[in-house]
Write a protein that holds these residues in place. Structure first.
Motif, mmCIF file in Angstrom:
data_model
loop_
_atom_site.group_PDB
_atom_site.id
_atom_site.type_symbol
_atom_site.label_atom_id
_atom_site.label_comp_id
_atom_site.label_asym_id
_atom_site.label_seq_id
_atom_site.Cartn_x
_atom_site.Cartn_y
_atom_site.Cartn_z
ATOM 1 N N UNK A 94 79.389 -10.296 -3.277
ATOM 2 C CA UNK A 94 79.848 -10.969 -2.070
ATOM 3 C C UNK A 94 78.780 -10.847 -0.989
ATOM 4 N N UNK A 95 78.439 -11.972 -0.359
ATOM 5 C CA UNK A 95 77.408 -11.999 0.675
ATOM 6 C C UNK A 95 78.014 -12.561 1.958
ATOM 7 N N UNK A 96 78.114 -11.747 3.016
ATOM 8 C CA UNK A 96 78.565 -12.290 4.304
ATOM 9 C C UNK A 96 77.507 -13.242 4.855
ATOM 10 N N UNK A 97 77.931 -14.406 5.324
ATOM 11 C CA UNK A 97 76.981 -15.410 5.807
ATOM 12 C C UNK A 97 77.365 -15.891 7.199
ATOM 13 N N UNK A 98 76.344 -16.311 7.947
ATOM 14 C CA UNK A 98 76.564 -16.915 9.268
ATOM 15 C C UNK A 98 76.877 -18.401 9.143
ATOM 16 N N UNK A 99 76.073 -19.082 8.367
ATOM 17 C CA UNK A 99 76.286 -20.509 8.173
ATOM 18 C C UNK A 99 75.629 -20.931 6.863
ATOM 19 N N UNK A 100 75.871 -22.165 6.484
ATOM 20 C CA UNK A 100 75.316 -22.679 5.237
ATOM 21 C C UNK A 100 75.115 -24.190 5.371
ATOM 22 N N UNK A 101 74.312 -24.720 4.466
ATOM 23 C CA UNK A 101 74.144 -26.171 4.405
ATOM 24 C C UNK A 101 73.796 -26.562 2.979
ATOM 25 N N UNK A 104 70.416 -31.287 -1.527
ATOM 26 C CA UNK A 104 70.312 -31.788 -2.904
ATOM 27 C C UNK A 104 71.294 -31.022 -3.798
ATOM 28 N N UNK A 105 70.796 -30.338 -4.822
ATOM 29 C CA UNK A 105 71.645 -29.561 -5.720
ATOM 30 C C UNK A 105 71.532 -28.066 -5.441
ATOM 31 N N UNK A 106 71.275 -27.723 -4.195
ATOM 32 C CA UNK A 106 71.135 -26.320 -3.828
ATOM 33 C C UNK A 106 71.998 -26.008 -2.602
ATOM 34 N N UNK A 107 72.381 -24.745 -2.522
ATOM 35 C CA UNK A 107 73.144 -24.254 -1.380
ATOM 36 C C UNK A 107 72.254 -23.306 -0.584
ATOM 37 N N UNK A 108 72.010 -23.628 0.664
ATOM 38 C CA UNK A 108 71.153 -22.814 1.521
ATOM 39 C C UNK A 108 72.039 -22.060 2.508
ATOM 40 N N UNK A 109 71.947 -20.742 2.490
ATOM 41 C CA UNK A 109 72.808 -19.912 3.345
ATOM 42 C C UNK A 109 71.952 -18.989 4.198
ATOM 43 N N UNK A 110 72.497 -18.634 5.348
ATOM 44 C CA UNK A 110 71.866 -17.651 6.217
ATOM 45 C C UNK A 110 72.755 -16.414 6.245
ATOM 46 N N UNK A 111 72.321 -15.305 5.635
ATOM 47 C CA UNK A 111 73.139 -14.094 5.594
ATOM 48 C C UNK A 111 73.505 -13.605 6.996
ATOM 49 N N UNK A 112 74.657 -12.951 7.092
ATOM 50 C CA UNK A 112 75.130 -12.446 8.381
ATOM 51 C C UNK A 112 74.201 -11.338 8.879
ATOM 52 N N UNK A 113 73.918 -11.380 10.169
ATOM 53 C CA UNK A 113 73.089 -10.349 10.783
ATOM 54 C C UNK A 113 73.493 -10.206 12.243
ATOM 55 N N UNK A 114 73.468 -8.974 12.743
ATOM 56 C CA UNK A 114 73.797 -8.730 14.145
ATOM 57 C C UNK A 114 72.639 -9.067 15.067
ATOM 58 N N UNK A 115 71.470 -9.242 14.508
ATOM 59 C CA UNK A 115 70.302 -9.570 15.316
ATOM 60 C C UNK A 115 70.402 -11.008 15.826
ATOM 61 N N UNK A 116 69.858 -11.241 17.008
ATOM 62 C CA UNK A 116 69.884 -12.588 17.584
ATOM 63 C C UNK A 116 68.963 -13.539 16.828
ATOM 64 N N UNK A 117 67.881 -12.997 16.284
ATOM 65 C CA UNK A 117 66.963 -13.842 15.524
ATOM 66 C C UNK A 117 67.572 -14.165 14.165
ATOM 67 N N UNK A 118 67.226 -15.325 13.651
ATOM 68 C CA UNK A 118 67.732 -15.731 12.356
ATOM 69 C C UNK A 118 67.085 -14.907 11.251
ATOM 70 N N UNK A 119 67.911 -14.496 10.309
ATOM 71 C CA UNK A 119 67.393 -13.711 9.203
ATOM 72 C C UNK A 119 66.809 -14.595 8.119
#
Length: 368
Positions: A94-101, A104-119
């Motif tokens: 299980x991966x906590x995520x901030x957002x996703x998009x 094509x045939x791929x899922x791009x996710x941004x893992x959850x982080x408390x930092x203001x900068x994107x991980x």
């Protein structure tokens, strides 16, 4: 005129029913027992030992909500009852995520982080998700919104699930420890009280030796001798609680063995074993019921103390005492609930057993 005859047990039951706090506490204990048995069916995290970690969302406040992406793995075959009582052997990640998009045939996710900068951004292809036809079905099936009712612990595990599964240790240790103490204590106390003389002196010598050793110190010694673990703690606590039972049984048997029905049983040629277990012990059961309720509470406290010292149930198995040990420093770090929640659980269950014991004492008192 109709005369209603009530047995002593019926009168005791009626008196117990009139005790509001005793009945309420008994209902609470029954509920806790059901929770302990069916913990994995009730817990949000039904993995084995509720040990699903998410380090990126550690120490979150109650009610915390996050989107969770599940990366499925090949699951081990498990029977329904094994999963119900032992937990699911979950191999999925299980991966906590901030957002996703979707690209094509791929899922791009941004893992959850408390930092203001994107991980770091992670990309998962469709072949990572079996039994899915397209990325849209992956989003529907494998991305969910998860709410942690009591928050998360310092390893990012669901605190509510850990508390529910941890109830098993604290609840079942009462049954096992009291059962062991009753077997040893009733046997030793009955033999000492019935025969008296040298047998009584020898047994009382053992009782006094065991009584003089601090309970926690004796439990620690037995635990270290048997090894650290789940059942070792149960046995160790039970072996330290028989002394009080033996003293009570001994005193009761010494008073009852001079009664006329015991003399009549001897005159009829009954064996000592039958006289003790068929005629004497049933008449001294009332104080044993009261002392057993008190021993339930004592066993829970002892186990919690051992887990706090690190010699009780071993990680990752959840235990209320171990949960307090892991999070007591958070009391001064602004997140006291991490230690207070299991502490309140221990206090509530111990108080319930003590109130039931007091209610039983009043109900079984023939003078009142």
């Amino acid at each position: 005129m109709r005369i209603q005859k009530n047995s002593l047990s019926g009168l005791a039951l009626q008196k117990f029913k009139r005790n509001f706090w005793g009945v309420l506490s008994l209902c609470f204990i029954v509920i806790c027992g059901c929770i302990a048995i069916f913990a994995y069916a009730l817990a949000p995290d039904n993995s084995e030992n509720a040990n699903q970690m998410h380090l990126s969302i550690h120490s979150k406040s109650p009610g915390f909500t996050v989107q969770m992406l599940t990366i499925p793995q090949k699951q081990e075959e498990q029977s329904f009852f094994s999963q119900l009582f032992l937990g699911a052997k979950n191999l999925s990640t299980e991966i906590p995520i901030k957002n996703y998009k979707v690209e094509a045939n791929s899922l791009v996710v941004q893992p959850y982080s408390e930092l203001k900068t994107n991980g770091l951004v992670k990309t998962f292809s469709l072949d990572k998700f079996p039994n899915t036809e397209n990325i849209e079905s992956v989003v529907e099936k494998y991305i969910t919104t998860k709410t942690f009712t009591l928050g998360t612990d310092k390893y990012g595990r669901d605190l509510l699930s850990r508390v529910l599964v941890g109830a098993r240790i604290s609840f079942f240790i009462g049954f096992v420890a009291v059962f062991i103490s009753l077997i040893i204590g009733i046997f030793m106390g009955a033999i000492a009280g019935y025969y008296g003389g040298k047998i009584d002196a020898i047994i009382m010598w053992f009782i006094n030796i065991a009584w003089s050793i601090p309970t926690l110190l004796l439990v620690i010694a037995i635990t270290l001798a048997l090894g650290k673990g789940y059942w070792q703690v149960f046995v160790a606590v039970g072996l330290t609680m028989w002394v009080e039972v033996a003293r009570v049984v001994r005193g009761q048997v010494m008073g009852v063995k001079e009664q006329q029905y015991v003399t009549a049983a001897r005159a009829l040629g009954f064996t000592d074993f039958r006289i003790i277990f068929k005629h004497i012990l049933p008449n001294v059961i009332a104080p044993l019921i009261v002392i057993s309720a008190a021993n339930f509470a004592a066993a829970i406290l002892i186990e919690s103390g051992l887990s706090f010292l690190g010699i009780g149930a071993q990680p990752p198995m959840p235990s209320w005492g171990a949960m307090i040990k892991d999070h007591y420093s958070y009391i001064i770090l602004g997140k006291p609930y991490l230690a207070l929640v299991p502490g309140i659980a221990i206090m509530s269950l111990v108080m319930a057993f003590m109130l039931v014991g007091n209610a039983l004492r009043d109900a079984l008192d023939v003078k009142s």
